[in-house]
Scaffold this active site. Structure first.
Site, mmCIF file in Angstrom:
data_model
loop_
_atom_site.group_PDB
_atom_site.id
_atom_site.type_symbol
_atom_site.label_atom_id
_atom_site.label_comp_id
_atom_site.label_asym_id
_atom_site.label_seq_id
_atom_site.Cartn_x
_atom_site.Cartn_y
_atom_site.Cartn_z
ATOM 1 N N GLY A 1 0.821 -1.215 0.000
ATOM 2 C CA GLY A 1 0.000 0.000 0.000
ATOM 3 C C GLY A 1 0.846 1.253 0.000
ATOM 4 N N LYS B 1 2.417 -10.634 -3.347
ATOM 5 C CA LYS B 1 3.327 -9.497 -3.173
ATOM 6 C C LYS B 1 4.785 -9.967 -3.205
ATOM 7 C CE LYS B 1 -0.176 -6.993 -0.578
ATOM 8 N NZ LYS B 1 -0.801 -6.894 0.758
ATOM 9 N N GLY C 1 -14.086 -4.472 9.885
ATOM 10 C CA GLY C 1 -13.868 -4.187 8.465
ATOM 11 C C GLY C 1 -12.412 -4.358 8.045
HETATM 12 N N1 NAP Z 1 -8.088 -1.742 -0.625
HETATM 13 C C1 NAP Z 1 -6.786 -1.655 -0.386
HETATM 14 O O1 NAP Z 1 -6.388 -1.153 0.631
HETATM 15 C C2 NAP Z 1 -5.791 -2.144 -1.408
HETATM 16 C C3 NAP Z 1 -4.418 -1.989 -1.145
HETATM 17 C C4 NAP Z 1 -3.478 -2.400 -2.099
HETATM 18 C C5 NAP Z 1 -3.933 -2.980 -3.273
HETATM 19 N N2 NAP Z 1 -5.270 -3.160 -3.488
HETATM 20 C C6 NAP Z 1 -5.706 -3.733 -4.774
HETATM 21 O O2 NAP Z 1 -6.345 -2.721 -5.521
HETATM 22 C C7 NAP Z 1 -7.401 -3.267 -6.291
HETATM 23 C C8 NAP Z 1 -8.690 -2.552 -5.956
HETATM 24 O O3 NAP Z 1 -8.979 -2.750 -4.588
HETATM 25 P P1 NAP Z 1 -10.291 -2.176 -3.904
HETATM 26 O O4 NAP Z 1 -10.111 -2.336 -2.454
HETATM 27 O O5 NAP Z 1 -10.598 -0.840 -4.442
HETATM 28 O O6 NAP Z 1 -11.382 -3.223 -4.414
HETATM 29 P P2 NAP Z 1 -12.966 -3.018 -4.467
HETATM 30 O O7 NAP Z 1 -13.377 -2.016 -3.443
HETATM 31 O O8 NAP Z 1 -13.557 -4.357 -4.490
HETATM 32 O O9 NAP Z 1 -13.204 -2.336 -5.911
HETATM 33 C C9 NAP Z 1 -13.053 -3.011 -7.112
HETATM 34 C C10 NAP Z 1 -13.710 -2.190 -8.208
HETATM 35 O O10 NAP Z 1 -13.534 -2.848 -9.453
HETATM 36 C C11 NAP Z 1 -14.760 -2.856 -10.137
HETATM 37 N N3 NAP Z 1 -14.814 -3.924 -11.122
HETATM 38 C C12 NAP Z 1 -14.984 -5.257 -10.951
HETATM 39 N N4 NAP Z 1 -14.993 -5.879 -12.140
HETATM 40 C C13 NAP Z 1 -14.845 -4.923 -13.085
HETATM 41 C C14 NAP Z 1 -14.811 -4.937 -14.497
HETATM 42 N N5 NAP Z 1 -14.903 -6.075 -15.181
HETATM 43 N N6 NAP Z 1 -14.655 -3.755 -15.148
HETATM 44 C C15 NAP Z 1 -14.563 -2.597 -14.462
HETATM 45 N N7 NAP Z 1 -14.598 -2.533 -13.138
HETATM 46 C C16 NAP Z 1 -14.738 -3.681 -12.443
HETATM 47 C C17 NAP Z 1 -15.800 -2.995 -9.061
HETATM 48 O O11 NAP Z 1 -17.050 -2.581 -9.566
HETATM 49 P P3 NAP Z 1 -18.383 -2.452 -8.644
HETATM 50 O O12 NAP Z 1 -18.129 -1.250 -7.803
HETATM 51 O O13 NAP Z 1 -19.432 -2.216 -9.656
HETATM 52 O O14 NAP Z 1 -18.489 -3.722 -7.906
HETATM 53 C C18 NAP Z 1 -15.225 -2.044 -8.011
HETATM 54 O O15 NAP Z 1 -15.590 -0.731 -8.280
HETATM 55 C C19 NAP Z 1 -7.439 -4.751 -5.977
HETATM 56 O O16 NAP Z 1 -6.740 -5.440 -6.994
HETATM 57 C C20 NAP Z 1 -6.723 -4.839 -4.652
HETATM 58 O O17 NAP Z 1 -6.079 -6.079 -4.483
HETATM 59 C C21 NAP Z 1 -6.197 -2.732 -2.584
#
Ligand code: NAP
Lengths: 159, 337
Positions: B154, B225, B207
């Site tokens: 992150g 990672k 959460g």
């Molecule tokens: N959260 C963290 O702290 C964090 C930290 C480091 C890395 N990451 C990585 O960053 C990425 C995003 O994480 P996040 O926490 O933001 O996940 P998230 O809250 O689940 O958001 C994922 C987003 O992708 C959208 N999506 C799914 N399928 C799609 C498609 N086919 N086309 C376009 N959009 C699509 C979802 O749409 P809907 O809203 O319509 O469901 C949602 O808006 C992940 O790969 C995660 O591993 C996250």
């Protein structure tokens, strides 16, 4: 009197000088230094130093080295032992545990020094404290993990 | 700089927020103005050539569930691959969910953007841990920037840090805590003497752990990672299959107690060296740099010239992760101007 030590140093410029400094600072003479670069394990190299002085001076030199975090792996040809801990978690019978202890004791340069056991309804947790010669450490780590696989135990070793 | 954000969940919205709050500073300091020309989620997209309003995007997403309902510029059901054809942009910000089976939809999105000659920034680890060589090779071939600082740790700087701040040193190994959820669970078990199941439930209520915690607690997230670091920092060619992985689900309160008696904590440790690639629970001295608690991530880099260097930071969170993405965007801009 003379004493021969094998120190384990990082293979980085300046490390040898840093290790010799505490020896010289207590007034011990440095007689020989043999840098065994070809027996390098990872980023570490063993360095053999022979030092000279009266007993108090030599003891003081060892104390200083230890304080500085420099690892002494051999003293006058005798490997110094290190304590290593491992925790095993899973279902295990008394017999199996005995077998595991024997297995570890059969490794060259390794001895089980202590066992602590805690039982719960679902699984047992065992802490094994071992004494190992420096050059058995790698072998020991492998062995413990193999034992884990064999007995379906979770094995937690030191970093 | 015109960016398209694909995926508008926690991280995508964080990016929109961060762009809005840093707008003035970026313009003053780097003469950089970032326009979000497209934003897409699983239900559709919003597209506006002279830039969407970040605040309005977040409002629409929160209230109506999709950016597709953005007034006048929304497109319901538009596929995100199509979005990339509908609008002129410079950089794709790919923040769709991590998929460790196929790497999709991220892999296809990134591939298309690179082949279209666009720069790419991502926080996704799925495609990288499966197809690192292929994707990075493709970006080289097309001479575009492909950056993924946010995918590991992150907000904790590590990839750019190793590649750009420490180019003089050879990195021998990286040992660290790369998953905040499991670190939280283990820290709580250590402080409270509670069971794994009980503590996982608490983490879910807060959460911190997801409803399906598998990827975190089985060590897979940390394994992804590790693969990215092995490739990007140590120059090893490897994929997720090459990692020896053990999770934390079998750790008992008794194990934590026995460890404590000798001054150890149990941590889920990732070890990446030129010979080793593994993730598993380990004993660490409570006085060592690995004794970092809560959701924090840390990593110690062992180098030939600089000795050991340790970084610590927030491994997850909307704005924290967005900060790493924005850093990548700014660095791409700086490299060109
Ligand atoms: N959260 C963290 O702290 C964090 C930290 C480091 C890395 N990451 C990585 O960053 C990425 C995003 O994480 P996040 O926490 O933001 O996940 P998230 O809250 O689940 O958001 C994922 C987003 O992708 C959208 N999506 C799914 N399928 C799609 C498609 N086919 N086309 C376009 N959009 C699509 C979802 O749409 P809907 O809203 O319509 O469901 C949602 O808006 C992940 O790969 C995660 O591993 C996250």
């Amino acid at each position: 009197m003379r004493m021969s030590l094998v120190l384990e140093l990082q293979d980085v410029p300046g490390q040898l000088v840093a290790a010799l400094e505490p020896i010289a600072s207590v007034g011990a003479n440095i007689v020989t230094i043999i840098h065994e670069r070809d027996v390098k394990t990872g980023a570490l190299v063993p360095v053999q130093v022979t030092i000279e002085g009266d007993k108090e001076t030599l003891d003081l030199a060892i104390k200083k080295l230890t304080e500085k975090g420099i690892r002494i792996i051999e003293k006058d040809g005798i490997p110094l032992k290190e304590k290593v801990n491992a925790i095993l978690v899973g279902k295990i019978s008394e017999e199996e545990l005995k077998g595991i202890v024997d297995n570890i004791n059969n490794l060259e340069g390794v001895k089980v020094a202590d066992l602590s056991l805690k039982m719960s309804t679902t699984s047992s947790t065992i802490k094994v404290t071992m004494e190992a010669e420096h050059n058995s450490l790698g072998l020991l780590e492998d062995k413990i993990h193999k034992i884990g696989v064999e007995h379906r135990l979770l094995v937690i070793t030191e970093t | 700089m015109r960016i398209s954000i694909v995926g508008f969940g926690a991280v995508g919205q964080g990016v929109a927020k961060a762009i809005r709050s840093t707008q003035e500073r970026l313009r003053r300091k780097y003469n950089l103005k970032i326009d979000i020309v497209a934003a897409a989620d699983s239900k559709g997209a919003a597209i506006q050539e002279d830039g969407l309003d970040p605040q309005k995007l977040i409002k629409v997403k929160t209230e109506k569930g999709s950016v597709a309902y953005y007034p006048d510029h929304g497109h319901e059901d538009m596929d995100s691959l199509q979005v990339l054809d509908e609008v002129e942009y410079d950089c794709l910000v790919e923040v769709t969910p991590t998929n460790i089976i196929t790497g999709e939809p991220g892999k296809s999105l990134i591939t298309k953007a690179i082949e279209d000659g666009k720069d790419v920034v991502t926080s996704n680890k799925g495609h990288l841990s499966l197809f690192y060589k292929e994707l990075v090779g493709l970006a080289k071939e097309h001479d575009v920037n492909f950056k993924f600082e946010a995918s590991v740790g992150g907000a904790m700087p590590i990839i750019n840090f190793a590649q750009e701040t420490l180019p003089s040193s050879r990195i021998e190994s990286i040992i660290g805590i790369l998953n905040g959820t499991t670190n939280f669970i283990l820290s709580r078990m250590t402080a409270e003497g509670s069971s794994y199941e009980q503590t996982l439930k608490e983490a879910q209520e807060l959460g911190i752990a997801e409803t399906d915690p598998t990827q975190d607690v089985e060590g897979l997230d940390a394994a992804c990672k590790s693969v990215i670091l092995a490739n990007a920092v140590l120059g090893r060619e490897c994929t997720l299959d090459d990692v020896e992985v053990t999770g934390i689900t079998k750790i008992t309160p008794e194990a934590i107690e026995l460890a404590k008696e000798d001054g150890y904590h149990i941590k889920l440790i990732a070890e990446i060296s030129h010979e080793i690639l593994r993730v598993g629970p380990r004993l660490v001295k409570d006085t060592s740099p690995y004794a970092v608690d809560g959701t924090l991530n840390m990593a110690t880099l062992r180098t030939d010239l600089a000795g050991e260097i340790t970084v610590i930071g927030k491994g997850a969170g909307s704005l924290e992760t967005a900060s790493a993405i924005l850093t990548d965007i700014i660095n791409i801009w700086k490299s060109k101007h």
